[in-house]
Write an enzyme that holds these catalytic residues in place. Sequence first.
Site, PDB file in Angstrom:
ATOM      1  CG  ASP A 162      -0.393  -0.266   2.292  1.00 50.68           C
ATOM      2  OD1 ASP A 162       0.681  -0.865   2.286  1.00 50.68           O
ATOM      3  OD2 ASP A 162      -0.245   0.775   3.382  1.00 50.68           O
TER       4      ASP A 162
ATOM      5  CD  GLU B 163       4.262   1.171   7.127  1.00 54.74           C
ATOM      6  OE1 GLU B 163       5.120   0.973   7.590  1.00 54.74           O
ATOM      7  OE2 GLU B 163       3.755   2.072   5.683  1.00 54.74           O
TER       8      GLU B 163
END
EC number: 3.5.1.18
Length: 378
Positions: free
Chosen positions: A69, A133
């Site tokens: 991500d 994250e």
Amino acid sequence: MTDAADLTAKLIRCPSVTPVEGGALVLLGDLLTQAGFEVHRVDRNGTPNMFARWGAKGVRSFGFNGHTDVVPPGDLASWTYPPFSGHVGDGLIWGRGATDMKSGVAAFVAAAIDFVTGTPPDGAVILTITGDEEGPGRDGTRALLDWMDQQGERMDVCIVGEPSNPDIMGEMMKIGRRGSVTFRIAAKGVQGHAAYPHRAKNPLHALTRYLDDLIATPLDQGTDHFDPTGLQITSIDCGNPASNVIPEAASAVVNIRFNDLHTGESLTRDLTARAQKISDETGVALTLQADISGEAFLTQPGPFVDLVRDIVTRETGRQPVLSTSGGTSDARFVKDHCPVVEFGLVGHFMHQVDERVPAAQVQQLKDIYQRILERYFE
């Protein structure tokens, strides 16, 4: 041979802004399945995660952790090339996630595939990759570790592939991180006329006295592996538009990045006790809300740290400094599972417009990871 730079570009072309998967884990899952890895999606509460293992369950294992991500790209017009184009030119790979950290994921995926294909290890290689994250972090690596615990999966050691080098490859690896806790402080007094302060209780006076007390004396002097704990006041507000009115309430936000002399709980007790003392003396109620996003931890220097450090030195010609600097990473979760270190690329362009990475650096990182796997399973 698996081309880590090409894989980086392909991952960048997956628009995986937290918590959208964007095709990144599908791409990696297909690639790893073809290479003989057992692959599982471990999504939780809409957050995409992936676990992959080559080798048997329960044997000696080496793990990697990373995330696909990315943060939002911002103003698209500010980019030289579209942020999800994965443009390659003049030896550079451009796009959101080029540095943080699709390149790191591509490097350890490529290293793992080539290693198990070329010299199948007497053990297992485990990859844990999250899509959370850059977000809240509640359902990413935490979810993967929870699932692993339920399934009887285990990493003996782990490298988190976050960018770890400030300027040059090989100059730094992380063997720990400071903890982080944010305090939201509310002060409740009595509103009144500024000309008649004896009829009011000014929350700002109590609050600023409290904040001054917090910053007047350092919390500690640091340790062998950690800098002194840092405290920063990041906001003070009372929402009062009138200059002749003592406000009823005020608030502040304080962030503390702490070393291993403290825990989030011990700091909460300390700051709450200090607040109570000032409340008792002023009659202004000071209350605290604590948000602990991570505890300080240290992977003690030893065989695992020495192995990684030695390979990095051999491959780059530099002996990396063993550091605990920087913000937080998912290593703060992995450390509860197994010994963990962080080593990755140079982080110059993280989260910036025109994020980019030298293709040769990605390949170098892949080579380092592959040498580490070879040494570990010798």
